[in-house]
Scaffold this active site. Sequence first.
Site, PDB file in Angstrom:
ATOM      1  N   TYR A 109       0.969  -1.050   0.084  1.00 45.44           N
ATOM      2  CA  TYR A 109      -0.151   0.327   0.610  1.00 45.44           C
ATOM      3  C   TYR A 109       0.901   0.902  -0.061  1.00 45.44           C
ATOM      4  CZ  TYR A 109      -2.993   3.719   1.939  1.00 45.44           C
ATOM      5  OH  TYR A 109      -3.648   5.320   1.588  1.00 45.44           O
ATOM      6  N   GLU A 197      -3.899   7.245  -3.594  1.00 45.83           N
ATOM      7  CA  GLU A 197      -3.582   5.444  -3.430  1.00 45.83           C
ATOM      8  C   GLU A 197      -3.242   4.911  -4.499  1.00 45.83           C
ATOM      9  OE1 GLU A 197      -5.855   4.847   0.311  1.00 45.83           O
ATOM     10  OE2 GLU A 197      -6.872   4.231  -1.088  1.00 45.83           O
TER      11      GLU A 197
END
Length: 395
Positions: A109, A197
Amino acid sequence: MYTHEFQAKQVLKRYSIPIPPFHVVSTMEEVEALMQKSSLQQAVLKVQVHAGGRGKAGGVKLAKNPQEIHQAARELLGKKIVNRQTGPEGLVSHQVLITPLVEIVHEYYLGITIDRRQGREILLASAEGGMDIEEVALQTPDKVLVLPIPFGRELRSYHWLRLMKTMGWTGTLVEQGKQIVNGLITAFKETDATLIELNPLVQTSKEQLIALDVKLSIDDNALFRQPILKGYFDPSQVSPREAQAQQHDLAYVALDGEIGCMVNGAGLAMATMDMIHYYGSSPANFLDVGGGASKEKVAEGFKLILSDPKVKAILINIFGGIMNCETLADGIVSAASELEIHIPLVVRMEGTHVEQGKKRLQESELNIQIAHTFSEAAQSVVKAAKMRGSHGDSC
Ligand code: GDP
Ligand code: MN
């Protein structure tokens, strides 16, 4: 403003973020045409909606042969996704992204957002990316590295060390990782983003880092200088009333109460909602028509409020400053007569030319209840809504 995954991927490609090739289709004919001209054998197909958590909601499908690709496309085109992020009404996917299947060795991530308490941008990184990142952040927050991005936007060597350690990147992954993070930092600034993201950013079996899923949200207040991104707005992904409000530059938020509110100024609009609560009811919406509201804006505001079947009474709370009360009263009268309002309408005015404004309202043929104080206005509108509610009629 949210963007779709495919739009975000188009943008981030320009900032040297490695994105696998992809196609976007909106009909089965387009799927057919794509399959004929490409040699696609195995693919991942994904719904395009303004929400994450698509994988767990059945919106991401892996297809191992052309037949499965067709099958998955048929299932996903027009599919409604309902989860915590879409809200109870769900969001329909009018487009589907098709991308070659990648063999994943590890899911990471990587994100950038704004920490409003610190007043700066922060980089978020975790070696436990993928569909459970929210859980990871909640249960084991120490597995998510949070780095404040320096004001010059260049990470220091100790930042890089901490990042590489968190991600476990060594060898060729170090340079690739640096390029991606630097690309994200530049993209964040140049697109006026509030959130970027990569989840998952993956390591492939060929030692490559690539971003399989991308999210990009843009600051609404910066859209005036982001014409391309502004054009990405997709009205099918917001409630019809909010889309209409956006079109007319009105700050509107749908709520679940019974009193429609039209106010000029965000602070006054918040106070109006508080007063409605204080006197025992709840607002159907937040609507700030702005300090310099024109007659047209007032009319559009009325239309929005009236299109909401929950609304039992309307409260207009106006402070005449930039636009004086007389002009605003004219706007209210003309909009209200054009639209034939059948529910109680309470108006409270204060400020420049207030007497002339009230006179205009009184002289009109309309059934407008004029309130002389803020509390009188709130009490009257709540009472009117309750009476209407008890008669059980609706418009
Ligand atoms: P989200 O659930 O809305 O965040 O959608 P994602 O695009 O992140 O997809 C969910 C999951 O599907 C990812 O975490 C991956 O595990 C998997 N996935 C997505 N794209 C690919 C791909 O190209 N190959 C493989 N093997 N898995 C993928
Ligand atoms: Mn994802």
